[in-house]
Design a protein around this motif. Structure first.
Motif, PDB file in Angstrom:
ATOM      1  N   TYR A  39     -29.240  36.946  -9.965  1.00 16.86           N
ATOM      2  CA  TYR A  39     -28.512  36.378  -8.830  1.00 16.86           C
ATOM      3  C   TYR A  39     -28.931  34.940  -8.537  1.00 16.86           C
ATOM      4  O   TYR A  39     -28.088  34.096  -8.220  1.00 16.86           O
ATOM      5  N   ASP A  40     -30.219  34.653  -8.603  1.00 14.35           N
ATOM      6  CA  ASP A  40     -30.701  33.318  -8.222  1.00 14.35           C
ATOM      7  C   ASP A  40     -30.081  32.218  -9.077  1.00 14.35           C
ATOM      8  O   ASP A  40     -29.688  31.163  -8.557  1.00 14.35           O
ATOM      9  N   SER A  41     -29.995  32.430 -10.397  1.00 17.16           N
ATOM     10  CA  SER A  41     -29.446  31.386 -11.255  1.00 17.16           C
ATOM     11  C   SER A  41     -27.956  31.198 -11.001  1.00 17.16           C
ATOM     12  O   SER A  41     -27.450  30.064 -10.992  1.00 17.16           O
ATOM     13  N   LEU A  42     -27.233  32.282 -10.759  1.00 10.59           N
ATOM     14  CA  LEU A  42     -25.806  32.153 -10.467  1.00 10.59           C
ATOM     15  C   LEU A  42     -25.583  31.515  -9.110  1.00 10.59           C
ATOM     16  O   LEU A  42     -24.702  30.665  -8.939  1.00 10.59           O
ATOM     17  N   SER A  43     -26.399  31.888  -8.147  1.00  6.27           N
ATOM     18  CA  SER A  43     -26.283  31.322  -6.800  1.00  6.27           C
ATOM     19  C   SER A  43     -26.469  29.803  -6.832  1.00  6.27           C
ATOM     20  O   SER A  43     -25.732  29.058  -6.181  1.00  6.27           O
TER      21      SER A  43
END
Length: 382
Positions: free
Chosen positions: A239-243
């Motif tokens: 999630y963090d990289s996509l966010s």
């Protein structure tokens, strides 16, 4: 006088080349143990007189059948969803029912970087191997060079399928994504984004092709500002990289087409945290129909695949390669089904039909619709 049996007779009876038969009879390391066994057994059955003797001077015994098949995959692929566990289950079912033992080997990123092959591929009892999931080009090429029967489930997109010396099994990708994108365009969306590391595997690249083709067919250009396709260490599965990628956009498009359901779930989470609702403010689609999407509270537009059958088909193809090493290599695509859910709007035609039915059944709306019609032949009162 009985006919003298030659290597040509053996090759014709087995459907193998004379070169393969000759190498098998001479115990050449490039020939698999299974093929050697079949050649020697056939040579004995036909009465071939030039079998290489064993160390004790007696005629050579048939080579024992290899009894194991390796399943090679990247370690991180098996974290998060049950997709790849279902693939393994399908492989194991076919392998075990044909008398083989499956040996699983997880490859780490450092092994790929250093081109270090797993120890299981050096086992003498190995009949062949399956590679599940795409790995980088250099490592994949090294695997292809190994003189063992092999089958790939997905593959690196930088490798050309033309002339590839390996069998590859996919789910159908391009047409499914084309259908979803066309659905969104017909619903009136013109700003549509695509999310997925298209450099990571052939399947994601083909889904990108389907997305682009739908725009081309509609006479529209893809807006790169709304797309996240660059290489990512985790493929935007975290999630963090996509966010971070979505936060870098000046604005969000009206819809996102994602290469898989896991990314689609991350997009929905991001939208919720940004105060947007799906599909009211943002339409989202995925691919794979994973179980985790069942807890959204609404249905996700996705592509239904049978990952267990994907594993079964790859195993069947490997067994065919073991028994017919000289047969032409194949690229196989299993059919998929697009499932439209509540995360994307209906087609524009369907919306018009709903509106028409609403007018025809509500008296007040009927009156408003009647008044809005142009009147033909009414006097202007001059």
């Amino acid at each position: 006088m009985p006919k003298k049996i030659t290597t040509n007779d053996i090759s014709l009876s087995l459907g193998l080349s004379r070169n393969t038969v000759s190498k098998a009879l001479n115990d050449h390391p490039s020939i698999t143990a299974e093929t050697k066994r079949k050649v020697v057994e056939q040579a004995i059955a036909l009465g071939y007189k030039k079998l290489k003797p064993s160390d004790d001077g007696h005629p050579a015994e048939p080579v024992p059948a290899a009894k194991s098949i390796a399943y090679i995959t990247k370690q991180q692929l098996h974290h998060g969803t049950g997709f790849w566990m279902n693939v393994i289950s399908g492989v194991e079912q076919i392998i075990s029912s044909n008398g083989y033992e499956m040996k699983i080997s997880f490859i780490k990123n450092e092994d790929i970087d250093s081109l270090a092959l797993p120890a299981v591929l050096t086992n003498n009892d190995l009949a062949g191997f399956i590679v599940a999931g795409s790995m980088d080009r250099a490592y994949t090429e090294k695997l292809i060079e190994l003189p063992l029967p092999k089958a790939f489930i997905n593959i690196n997109p930088d490798l050309s399928l033309a002339g590839l010396k390996a069998d590859v099994v996919f789910m159908e990708n391009e047409d499914s994504m084309h259908q979803i994108t066309r659905h969104l365009l017909q619903a009136g969306h013109t700003d549509i984004g695509f999310i997925g590391d298209i450099s990571s595997c052939r399947s994601f690249m083909e889904r990108w092709f389907g997305f682009q083709r739908a725009h081309f067919d509609a006479g529209l250009a893809v807006d790169p500002a709304f797309c996240v396709t660059s290489p990512s260490s985790d493929g935007y599965q975290l999630y963090d990289s996509l966010s971070r990628a979505l936060q870098g956009m000046n604005e969000l498009p009206a819809a996102f087409v994602c290469v898989n359901d896991k990314i689609a779930l991350h997009v929905i989470k991001f939208a919720h945290e940004a105060g947007k609702a799906v599909p009211r403010d943002l339409s989202v689609s995925g691919f794979d129909q994973i179980d985790e999407a069942e807890f959204l509270g609404f249905t996700l537009t996705t592509v239904a695949v049978d990952e267990r059958q994907l594993g079964q088909r790859a195993a069947e193809q490997l067994l065919r390669r073991i028994s017919q090493p000289e047969s032409v290599h194949e690229t196989i695509r299993l059919s998929t089904t697009v499932v439209f859910g509540e995360s994307t709007p209906p087609h524009a035609a369907a919306i018009s039909e709903v509106n028409r039915l609403s007018v025809s059944t509500d008296p007040w709306l009927q009156e408003q619709e009647r008044r809005s019609r142009p009147t033909v032949g009414r006097s202007t009162g001059t």
